[in-house]
Design a protein around this motif. Structure first.
Motif, mmCIF file in Angstrom:
data_model
loop_
_atom_site.group_PDB
_atom_site.id
_atom_site.type_symbol
_atom_site.label_atom_id
_atom_site.label_comp_id
_atom_site.label_asym_id
_atom_site.label_seq_id
_atom_site.Cartn_x
_atom_site.Cartn_y
_atom_site.Cartn_z
ATOM 1 N N PRO A 192 49.086 23.249 64.258
ATOM 2 C CA PRO A 192 47.789 23.926 64.281
ATOM 3 C C PRO A 192 47.731 25.105 63.315
ATOM 4 O O PRO A 192 48.735 25.791 63.096
ATOM 5 C CB PRO A 192 47.670 24.403 65.729
ATOM 6 N N ASP A 193 46.576 25.329 62.754
ATOM 7 C CA ASP A 193 46.324 26.498 61.913
ATOM 8 C C ASP A 193 45.352 27.398 62.661
ATOM 9 O O ASP A 193 44.140 27.186 62.634
ATOM 10 C CB ASP A 193 45.726 26.073 60.573
ATOM 11 N N TYR A 194 45.889 28.404 63.357
ATOM 12 C CA TYR A 194 45.062 29.263 64.190
ATOM 13 C C TYR A 194 44.168 30.192 63.377
ATOM 14 O O TYR A 194 43.300 30.855 63.941
ATOM 15 C CB TYR A 194 45.944 30.079 65.140
ATOM 16 N N ARG A 195 44.351 30.233 62.081
ATOM 17 C CA ARG A 195 43.471 31.054 61.239
ATOM 18 C C ARG A 195 42.200 30.315 60.860
ATOM 19 O O ARG A 195 41.241 30.920 60.381
ATOM 20 C CB ARG A 195 44.209 31.474 59.965
ATOM 21 N N ASP A 196 42.181 29.025 61.062
ATOM 22 C CA ASP A 196 41.063 28.186 60.661
ATOM 23 C C ASP A 196 40.025 28.159 61.781
ATOM 24 O O ASP A 196 40.281 27.634 62.872
ATOM 25 C CB ASP A 196 41.567 26.771 60.369
ATOM 26 N N VAL A 197 38.850 28.718 61.531
ATOM 27 C CA VAL A 197 37.823 28.775 62.570
ATOM 28 C C VAL A 197 37.388 27.379 62.994
ATOM 29 O O VAL A 197 37.032 27.159 64.166
ATOM 30 C CB VAL A 197 36.615 29.620 62.112
ATOM 31 N N GLU A 198 37.437 26.404 62.081
ATOM 32 C CA GLU A 198 37.068 25.033 62.455
ATOM 33 C C GLU A 198 38.071 24.459 63.451
ATOM 34 O O GLU A 198 37.689 23.731 64.375
ATOM 35 C CB GLU A 198 36.972 24.146 61.221
ATOM 36 N N PHE A 199 39.345 24.788 63.268
ATOM 37 C CA PHE A 199 40.347 24.348 64.236
ATOM 38 C C PHE A 199 40.063 24.957 65.608
ATOM 39 O O PHE A 199 40.118 24.269 66.639
ATOM 40 C CB PHE A 199 41.756 24.724 63.784
ATOM 41 N N ILE A 200 39.759 26.254 65.644
ATOM 42 C CA ILE A 200 39.491 26.935 66.907
ATOM 43 C C ILE A 200 38.262 26.339 67.577
ATOM 44 O O ILE A 200 38.260 26.088 68.790
ATOM 45 C CB ILE A 200 39.302 28.452 66.681
ATOM 46 N N LYS A 201 37.217 26.103 66.804
ATOM 47 C CA LYS A 201 35.997 25.513 67.364
ATOM 48 C C LYS A 201 36.282 24.122 67.946
ATOM 49 O O LYS A 201 35.851 23.804 69.058
ATOM 50 C CB LYS A 201 34.917 25.430 66.287
ATOM 51 N N ASN A 202 37.023 23.310 67.204
ATOM 52 C CA ASN A 202 37.346 21.972 67.690
ATOM 53 C C ASN A 202 38.251 22.018 68.918
ATOM 54 O O ASN A 202 38.120 21.195 69.832
ATOM 55 C CB ASN A 202 38.002 21.152 66.580
#
Length: 372
Positions: A192-202
């Motif tokens: 996971p890339d916790y800096r990526d807002v798209e990852f967090i949203k998903n």
């Protein structure tokens, strides 16, 4: 309509077992449904396993002496299959539910969520109405005897609650899966890339639609007016989890504060609780963790200084949903209208959308502040 979300279990007699076909032979099928069906072999018998991976389909089918295939059409065309369980990835659920109904099967179980948007839900509802095939969604807690006993005894609590909480602490699914059975393949995980807002949203949307959704039908029993829904806080919890606070209803007697919390890690003791609290009464339900076949939830209703406990009962919600399917397939039970199930999905989607919107807005605002 012939969609159902929950009901009490009832004796099923000594009729010939109904045939079960399962679309998707992954960990949920292997660690949850096959053990549940093994305890119900006098009323249900697994007769066909389908998976796009031929080796998985053959190996899992061999465990229960069933036919196997790699095509949905082969399973739906099998005359020995009376009930279809859809355990495939969620993007296939709507089309597969519709195909199972049109194939003339007697009942369909679809793992949650049964649809990912209103258009899919409307299509499913229309086909269920047209074909008369009853459909239930695998939100297992609504079939748990402990929950059903609480529902039968909580009186006016739904009208008077002010706070509703769902709290889930679990280790990774693989730990429970490996205790339950020797899993034949499981999806590979990424980094996971916790800096990526798209990852967090998903991740948040996935947490709501994949985990919280088990309890959202329970939450909605206490929030009949959910159109005025406001997200007060939304936070992703690493490596997988969420903290979401919401307000439902208008201020005053109809206002509800909803707290959804989940954490998945390898250190804490598993816990799955649901609470509904009013000024003079409270409900607390302690569920067994996912994948654990260890009897029902235990529910406690407290009024003043007096508490009444219901459970544990012999079977859990996983077995309860299969008992329900057998009754629906035999026509010994009439499912209620589709409205409740559609509202459950609408409620979940509304929470997921509002949560993602808040995270996106906070990300935009933080970047705007950094540039100013």
């Amino acid at each position: 309509m012939n969609l159902s979300s929950h009901s009490q279990a009832a004796p099923l007699g000594s009729l010939q077992p109904l045939g079960v076909g399962i679309l998707g032979a992954g960990p949920v099928t292997q660690a949850i449904h096959l053990p549940s069906l093994a305890r119900l072999r006098n009323i249900l018998e697994v007769r066909h396993i389908m998976d796009v991976d031929a080796g998985v389909a053959e190996s899992v089918a061999a465990r229960v002496g069933a036919n196997h295939s790699t095509r949905m059409d082969a399973l739906l065309g099998d005359p020995d299959v009376d009930i279809v369980a859809i355990c495939s990835p969620h993007q296939f659920h709507a089309d597969q539910v519709i195909a199972a109904c049109r194939a003339g099967k007697k009942a369909v179980l679809c793992e949650k969520p049964f649809a990912m948007n209103h258009e899919e839900a409307t299509r499913i509802s229309a086909v269920s109405e047209e074909t008369g095939v009853p459909i239930i969604v695998g939100a297992m807690h609504t079939f748990d005897p402990g929950w059903l006993a609480a529902e039968a005894n909580w009186g006016d609590l739904p009208q008077n609650v002010h706070t509703i909480r769902s709290s889930i602490v679990l280790p990774p699914n693989s730990r429970f899966e490996d205790f339950a059975t020797e899993i034949i393949t499981r999806p590979a995980g990424g980094v996971p890339d916790y800096r990526d807002v798209e990852f967090i949203k998903n991740a948040l949307r996935g947490g709501i639609m994949g985990l919280a959704i088990h309890d959202l039908p329970l939450v909605r029993r206490f929030t009949p007016d959910f159109e005025d829904l406001e997200v007060l806080q939304a936070r992703h919890v690493r490596p997988f989890g969420y903290v979401i606070s919401l307000r439902s209803g208008k201020q005053g007697a109809d206002e509800r504060i909803i707290e959804l919390r989940a954490a998945m890690n390898t250190t804490w003791k598993p816990e799955w609780t649901f609470e509904a609290i009013s000024d003079d009464a409270a409900l607390r339900v302690e569920f067994t963790p996912s994948y654990v076949q260890a009897g029902s939830a235990v529910a406690t209703i407290t009024r003043g200084t007096t508490g009444t406990t219901f459970g544990p009962y012999e079977h859990n919600g996983y077995e309860g949903e299969w008992r329900e399917l057998a009754q629906l397939a035999r026509g010994t039970k009439q499912p209620p209208s589709a409205e409740s199930l559609i509202n459950d999905l609408t409620f979940a989607i509304a929470i997921a959308d509002a949560t993602v919107d808040m995270v996106a807005a906070e990300h935009t605002n933080s970047h705007a502040g950094a540039r100013s």
